[in-house]
Design an enzyme around this catalytic site. Structure first.
Site, PDB file in Angstrom:
ATOM      1  N   THR A   1      -1.286  10.390   0.166  1.00 18.00           N
ATOM      2  CA  THR A   1       0.143  10.317  -0.094  1.00 18.00           C
ATOM      3  C   THR A   1       0.794  11.528   0.560  1.00 18.00           C
ATOM      4  OG1 THR A   1       1.826   9.876  -1.790  1.00 18.00           O
ATOM      5  CG2 THR A   1       0.082  11.455  -2.369  1.00 18.00           C
ATOM      6  N   TYR A   2       2.039  11.805   0.203  1.00 19.33           N
ATOM      7  CA  TYR A   2       2.734  12.974   0.746  1.00 19.33           C
ATOM      8  C   TYR A   2       3.380  13.734  -0.401  1.00 19.33           C
ATOM      9  CZ  TYR A   2       6.807   9.984   0.188  1.00 19.33           C
ATOM     10  OH  TYR A   2       7.769   9.159  -0.342  1.00 19.33           O
TER      11      TYR A   2
ATOM     12  N   GLY B   1       5.167   6.105  -7.622  1.00 21.99           N
ATOM     13  CA  GLY B   1       5.040   4.820  -6.934  1.00 21.99           C
ATOM     14  C   GLY B   1       3.672   4.198  -7.162  1.00 21.99           C
ATOM     15  N   ALA B   2       3.164   3.516  -6.140  1.00 27.04           N
ATOM     16  CA  ALA B   2       1.883   2.806  -6.263  1.00 27.04           C
ATOM     17  C   ALA B   2       0.745   3.737  -6.661  1.00 27.04           C
ATOM     18  CB  ALA B   2       1.555   2.106  -4.948  1.00 27.04           C
ATOM     19  N   ALA B   3       0.811   5.007  -6.236  1.00 25.28           N
ATOM     20  CA  ALA B   3      -0.245   5.971  -6.572  1.00 25.28           C
ATOM     21  C   ALA B   3      -0.355   6.195  -8.079  1.00 25.28           C
ATOM     22  CB  ALA B   3       0.006   7.294  -5.861  1.00 25.28           C
TER      23      ALA B   3
ATOM     24  N   SER C   1       4.611   9.070  -3.474  1.00 29.26           N
ATOM     25  CA  SER C   1       4.288  10.478  -3.285  1.00 29.26           C
ATOM     26  C   SER C   1       3.650  11.141  -4.496  1.00 29.26           C
ATOM     27  CB  SER C   1       5.540  11.269  -2.903  1.00 29.26           C
ATOM     28  OG  SER C   1       6.414  11.307  -4.024  1.00 29.26           O
TER      29      SER C   1
END
Length: 127
Positions: free
Chosen positions: A57-58, A73-75, A25
């Protein structure tokens, strides 16, 4: 017929943190969320002005007044602290709703302080 349109955006925000070990996110300061009419869990596009990355993403709500703009995270691999990003939300409108269509555009400074909130898209000035 319906149209997917720009609903709201935060323009040229500065990435304040990148937390690879979080679930995922983007964490956004609650004040910025309110200014842009964004909601927890809402899907957004992130555009990294520095490197051209574009991803979805959110939203997770950050502490009001914190100026947080943290990719999680991955972002977190798609940004570096200090990068300029655009947070973009879209919504679906009917043709009738478009007669009064006015997206929200929040312009921020280098420290994610709100400089201007507008509802106008003037020839590329705020888009």
């Amino acid at each position: 017929m319906t149209f997917e349109m720009l609903y709201s955006k935060i323009h040229r925000a500065t990435v304040s943190d990148a937390n690879l070990n979080y679930v995922g996110s983007i964490t956004i300061d609650e004040d910025l969320m309110k200014a842009a009419n964004l909601r927890v869990g809402q899907k957004v596009d992130i555009v990294n002005i520095n490197n051209g990355e574009r991803f979805q993403t959110y939203i997770i709500k950050g502490k009001a007044g914190s100026k947080d703009m943290c990719l999680n995270g991955a972002a977190a691999r798609k940004v570096e602290i200090g990068d300029k990003i655009i947070v973009i939300a879209y919504a679906t409108f009917s043709e009738a709703e478009l007669e009064n269509y006015k997206p929200t555009v929040v312009l921020v400074d280098d420290k994610n302080n709100i400089e201007l909130i507008t509802h106008e898209l003037e020839g590329g000035k705020y888009v």
